[in-house]
Design a protein around this motif. Sequence first.
Motif, mmCIF file in Angstrom:
data_model
loop_
_atom_site.group_PDB
_atom_site.id
_atom_site.type_symbol
_atom_site.label_atom_id
_atom_site.label_comp_id
_atom_site.label_asym_id
_atom_site.label_seq_id
_atom_site.Cartn_x
_atom_site.Cartn_y
_atom_site.Cartn_z
ATOM 1 N N ARG A 35 30.338 47.865 46.605
ATOM 2 C CA ARG A 35 30.177 47.829 45.150
ATOM 3 C C ARG A 35 30.906 48.954 44.433
ATOM 4 N NH1 ARG A 35 23.808 49.541 44.472
ATOM 5 N NH2 ARG A 35 23.917 51.586 45.446
ATOM 6 N N ASP A 36 31.443 49.944 45.200
ATOM 7 C CA ASP A 36 32.243 51.016 44.588
ATOM 8 C C ASP A 36 33.727 50.675 44.568
ATOM 9 O OD1 ASP A 36 30.005 52.614 44.188
ATOM 10 O OD2 ASP A 36 30.103 53.369 46.245
ATOM 11 N N GLY A 37 34.091 49.509 45.121
ATOM 12 C CA GLY A 37 35.494 49.119 45.136
ATOM 13 C C GLY A 37 36.236 49.528 46.385
ATOM 14 N N ASP A 38 35.584 50.217 47.322
ATOM 15 C CA ASP A 38 36.219 50.584 48.584
ATOM 16 C C ASP A 38 36.256 49.370 49.502
ATOM 17 O OD1 ASP A 38 34.363 53.624 48.366
ATOM 18 O OD2 ASP A 38 36.413 53.233 47.684
ATOM 19 N N THR A 46 45.586 45.994 49.024
ATOM 20 C CA THR A 46 45.641 45.836 47.571
ATOM 21 C C THR A 46 46.772 46.660 46.986
ATOM 22 O OG1 THR A 46 44.143 47.684 47.135
ATOM 23 C CG2 THR A 46 43.149 45.524 47.511
ATOM 24 N N ASP A 49 45.964 51.426 42.390
ATOM 25 C CA ASP A 49 45.206 51.471 41.132
ATOM 26 C C ASP A 49 44.567 50.114 40.800
ATOM 27 O OD1 ASP A 49 47.841 53.519 39.775
ATOM 28 O OD2 ASP A 49 45.993 54.147 40.805
ATOM 29 N N THR A 50 44.058 49.474 41.823
ATOM 30 C CA THR A 50 43.403 48.180 41.622
ATOM 31 C C THR A 50 41.893 48.341 41.703
ATOM 32 O OG1 THR A 50 45.280 46.984 42.566
ATOM 33 C CG2 THR A 50 43.154 45.834 42.498
ATOM 34 N N GLU A 51 41.174 47.813 40.732
ATOM 35 C CA GLU A 51 39.714 47.812 40.732
ATOM 36 C C GLU A 51 39.252 46.466 41.309
ATOM 37 O OE1 GLU A 51 38.933 51.592 39.346
ATOM 38 O OE2 GLU A 51 37.512 50.041 40.003
ATOM 39 N N THR A 53 36.391 45.451 42.129
ATOM 40 C CA THR A 53 35.143 44.919 41.561
ATOM 41 C C THR A 53 35.383 44.195 40.239
ATOM 42 O OG1 THR A 53 34.722 47.069 40.514
ATOM 43 C CG2 THR A 53 33.723 46.668 42.673
ATOM 44 N N GLU A 54 36.568 44.321 39.660
ATOM 45 C CA GLU A 54 36.886 43.629 38.417
ATOM 46 C C GLU A 54 37.658 42.335 38.668
ATOM 47 O OE1 GLU A 54 34.757 46.208 36.465
ATOM 48 O OE2 GLU A 54 35.794 44.551 35.469
ATOM 49 N N GLU A 55 37.948 42.064 39.954
ATOM 50 C CA GLU A 55 38.658 40.836 40.286
ATOM 51 C C GLU A 55 37.755 39.634 40.038
ATOM 52 O OE1 GLU A 55 42.057 41.855 40.624
ATOM 53 O OE2 GLU A 55 42.099 40.489 42.336
ATOM 54 N N TYR A 58 35.659 38.604 43.029
ATOM 55 C CA TYR A 58 34.501 39.475 43.295
ATOM 56 C C TYR A 58 33.347 39.123 42.323
ATOM 57 C CZ TYR A 58 31.843 43.731 44.256
ATOM 58 O OH TYR A 58 30.850 44.609 44.610
#
Length: 519
Positions: A35-38, A46, A49-51, A53-55, A58
């Motif tokens: 949930r932290d994007g790791d 990836t 600078d890709t988030e 969790t915003e995909e 996801y």
Amino acid sequence: MTGVNGEPVEYNIRKFLQGFTTLSSEIAGIMLVNRDGDYISNEMYTRPDTELTEEAWYKAAAANKGIFKIIGHPYGRAVKSHADYKESEVVSAVRAIVDPDTQIVQGVVLVDMKLRAIAETARDVTLGKTGYLTVVDSSGEIVYTPQHPFMQSIQADLFTDSSGITSVEADKREIQLIYRTSSFTGWTTVGVFPMDESAYGVREITFNVVTFVFVVCMLGMTASFYLAYSISRPIGQLASFMSKAQSGDLTIRYWGNRSDEIGMLGRSFNTMLVQISRLLSLTELQARQKREAELRSLQAHIKPHFLYNTLDTIHWMARSKGAEDIAGVVQSLSRLFRLGLSKGSDIIPLSDELEHIVSYLQIQHTRYSSKLSYSISADPRLGELYVLKLLLQPIVENAIYHGIKERRGPGRITITVEERQGDLYMTVTDDGAGMAAERLALLNKRLESAGVDGETAEADQGAVGSSGSGYGILNVQARIRLTYGEPYGLVIESTAGSGTVVTVRHPVVRSSSPADYAD
């Protein structure tokens, strides 16, 4: 972080994920995202600078709350694959990992499946002479279609129900569509064939459609359940161990060589049980030593009245002979013993403790005459408080034999009793020989260990100066610490040639029970 065999944890996880792609040829890649994007993956990566969790994929998995979801071709996403697959050659499936207690999404599993697996299933299905199967997702995009299809696209609004039959015109030919939508995947399997061939193999089409949907569902469910089981099983085992320990079984241990967070929790759980067992053994040892001390104290009180009567006889014999000084010493000694025994009680009023030390100082003053003088300062209202008996006598004895006696000329002992900040402070000050810094440091070190880890801290004649009465400064410290705990006890300050100050910190107790503290 490294594993049991010295390999990094990330390497072991990648190796574990690699097993899926090796054993299951239909899987192109697997990615785990928290949930932290790791993330961690065997074949996927990836862009910088890709988030994650915003995909969109996801968010779709998180919104589905742990239910397996197929989202189609991975167009436009930030995740790439090391393998040379086009976006049109794979389809993606996602599932959120949800905490069963809080229902909070902890992460998402992303699986890319090769479209070849679907193609191999659908390619062998024939509908009439020229018909074929195609697969369409929920948005109407074609997931799979064979080469040279009758229709290059199929509109999603053609499918008004979960299953049915419809027809469209393509290239001036009437095309029959038999479709069925899977409630699990959201995909629609469509049988496409010319209208003039519709009578041929209808029942075969129905059977093949059902079989294909079943295979796809079983494939997705198997992969999803296996991943969830491999993650949740060790957590359940550890919870079972903790439940047994809670019921009182401290011999239970976690056995496993996992190098991840579950393994760390298991090893910490084992360490905690060892510490609890050690503390229980220590408590039993302290209780046994306290009972032994009480037994020794009880044995010392045998036939005290015989001693009192003998001293009273000597006292009156001295008075009858006119030896008033001897009579005074005997009378002080009688009071000393009577107050010291205190009818077997370990908690006595402060007034009795002060009367006891006065009797002791009177005897010592008779012995040393002009070499010793003393004074006692205490508020009379404090006399109603209760203290452990024989606190001051070992300290005063130490001040006389190792302070006043070792100096040249007369010496003085001052005793003050006062209440400060809710505690009782008894201070014994002498202007004797004092102690060197090394000897003071050694004594303070022994005071710190007195009453700790089951040690009763027997007095050391050379370091502390107990006079053989059975009591000593270390014993005073041990009794206070065992009864009231920290921060109560003794504090010693001394300078060679200038004297010593011993301060006893004692809780304010207003009854004969040692547990009755004043707040």
